[in-house]
Design an enzyme around this catalytic site. Structure first.
Site, short mmCIF file in Angstrom:
data_model
loop_
_atom_site.label_atom_id
_atom_site.label_comp_id
_atom_site.label_asym_id
_atom_site.label_seq_id
_atom_site.Cartn_x
_atom_site.Cartn_y
_atom_site.Cartn_z
CB SER A 91 -0.91 0.03 1.22
OG SER A 91 -2.17 -0.48 0.87
CB VAL A 144 -0.25 -6.06 3.82
CG1 VAL A 144 -1.52 -5.41 4.31
CG2 VAL A 144 -0.27 -6.25 2.31
CE LYS A 196 -3.66 0.90 -1.47
NZ LYS A 196 -4.27 0.24 -0.31
CE1 TYR A 242 -3.58 -0.01 4.53
CE2 TYR A 242 -2.64 -1.04 6.46
CZ TYR A 242 -2.63 -0.82 5.11
OH TYR A 242 -1.67 -1.40 4.32
CE1 TYR A 261 -3.75 -1.07 -4.85
CE2 TYR A 261 -4.39 -3.37 -5.14
CZ TYR A 261 -4.12 -2.30 -4.30
OH TYR A 261 -4.19 -2.44 -2.94
N1 GLU Z 1 -1.69 -5.30 -2.46
C1 GLU Z 1 -2.34 -5.26 -1.20
C2 GLU Z 1 -3.83 -5.51 -1.35
O1 GLU Z 1 -4.40 -5.04 -2.27
C3 GLU Z 1 -2.08 -3.93 -0.58
C4 GLU Z 1 -2.76 -3.79 0.74
C5 GLU Z 1 -1.99 -3.06 1.74
O2 GLU Z 1 -0.76 -3.01 1.73
O3 GLU Z 1 -2.66 -2.50 2.59
O4 GLU Z 1 -4.44 -6.15 -0.58
#
Ligand code: GLU
Length: 327
Positions: A82, A276, A85, A258, A206
């Site tokens: 993430s 994650v 992002k 989050y 993504y």
């Molecule tokens: N590629 C992970 C997913 O889409 C990223 C989630 C994350 O790092 O929060 O679940």
């Protein structure tokens, strides 16, 4: 412990002792991180991530005055997940513009988990922010061009000051196979015209962006550039536009951890974005970037060792954005 002067590393007289203070604080913070790794678990919903060692804890700091500090497993590679992002939002704003991006995705924290689907239907039609999965997939779909991943990788290499960043193919394929929840969100958003093209293209982009390998040092570099308003303090080159940097950092405060963003803001007070894979990207405004790594996650998907390390560092070095005595 004496707090490090706010002018990054203080006067020249103070520099030597400030350096020692920072290095000691980092080592202590890694020990603090190690104390809690057993309270979390590595991610398993992307099978390839389950191979990570939950005991790895590392940190790297890059100051805007050109100093580097590191401790623990700072050289271990891991996938951005993430944290990507922050870079994909930068790229989308740069290429598609503010109005386009924020017609697809909102500006509000959700209070729900990063992969939640629930508010897609019950609130506004678009995802609430670009830091949750649905929002990041929508943001990715805005990036124009024949090969948006190449644009992304170029930008990631630039802002992380590492020309050799590359994709971890095993993680990418693993997530592509397992990413049914993200797939369902993308198809939902297609049905609502939030995604204009093929949802599989947005998803593939993504997944690729999430699967780029980095180290804590790469994240510290990106954090340093963000802390310095988008300019590489060493070369003086502007790598991201100022208005975009401000938006990215603000999202890091409100949504970067989050549905744990509120608690982390109280306890550490450092704009941060977790992934994650176990990484955390952190920015101390005008002073430094911090990259942290520990793949043991809490149930919200945040690195337990990484958060604990940052909370400790925030106290010992006085890094909370609202200075003053921390508990
Ligand atoms: N590629 C992970 C997913 O889409 C990223 C989630 C994350 O790092 O929060 O679940």
């Amino acid at each position: 412990m004496r707090q490090v002067s706010s002018s990054v590393l203080g006067s020249s007289d103070e520099r030597g002792s400030d350096r020692r203070i920072i290095q000691k604080a980092l080592e202590k913070a890694v020990d603090e991180g190690k104390r809690v790794t057993k309270t979390g678990r590595v991610a398993t919903y992307i099978p390839e991530l389950s191979k990570a060692d939950p005991e790895h804890v590392g940190v790297c700091i890059k100051t805007v005055t050109g100093e580097t500090y590191s401790a623990g497993d700072w050289h271990e590679p891991f996938t951005m997940q993430s944290i990507s992002k922050t870079i994909s939002l930068t790229l989308a704003l740069q290429t598609a513009g503010y109005d386009k991006v924020f017609s697809k995705v909102g500006l509000e924290p959700t209070g729900d988990s990063f992969n939640s689907i629930v508010k897609l239907e019950t609130r506004t039609a678009h995802p609430l922010n670009p830091m949750i999965n649905a929002g990041a997939i929508a943001t990715a779909s805005c990036i124009p061009g024949e090969d948006p991943f190449e644009l992304y990788l170029d930008l990631a290499r630039k802002v992380c000051l590492n020309k050799s960043l590359s994709i971890n193919l095993e993680v990418y394929l693993s997530e592509k196979r397992a990413g049914m929840r993200n797939r369902s969100m993308a198809y939902w958003m297609k049905s609502e015209n939030i995604i204009e093209g093929d949802p599989e293209d947005a998803l593939d982009l993504y997944f690729r962006m999430c699967s780029v390998n980095v180290t804590a040092e790469d994240l510290a570099n990106w954090g340093m550039v963000l802390a310095n308003d988008g300019v590489d303090p060493i070369s003086g080159e502007r790598l991201a536009e100022s208005w975009i940097v401000r938006i990215v950092k603000t999202f890091m405060v409100t949504c970067g951890m989050y549905d744990g963003s509120g608690e982390f803001a109280i306890k550490a007070g450092i704009p941060s974005k977790s992934g994650v894979g176990g990484g955390i990207l952190s920015v101390v405004e005008g002073r430094m970037g911090i990259g942290v790594f520990n793949p043991s996650l809490d149930f919200k998907g945040n690195s337990v060792g990484g958060m604990h390390l940052l909370e400790h560092l925030s106290k010992s070095l006085g890094l909370h954005y609202f200075a003053g005595k921390q508990q």
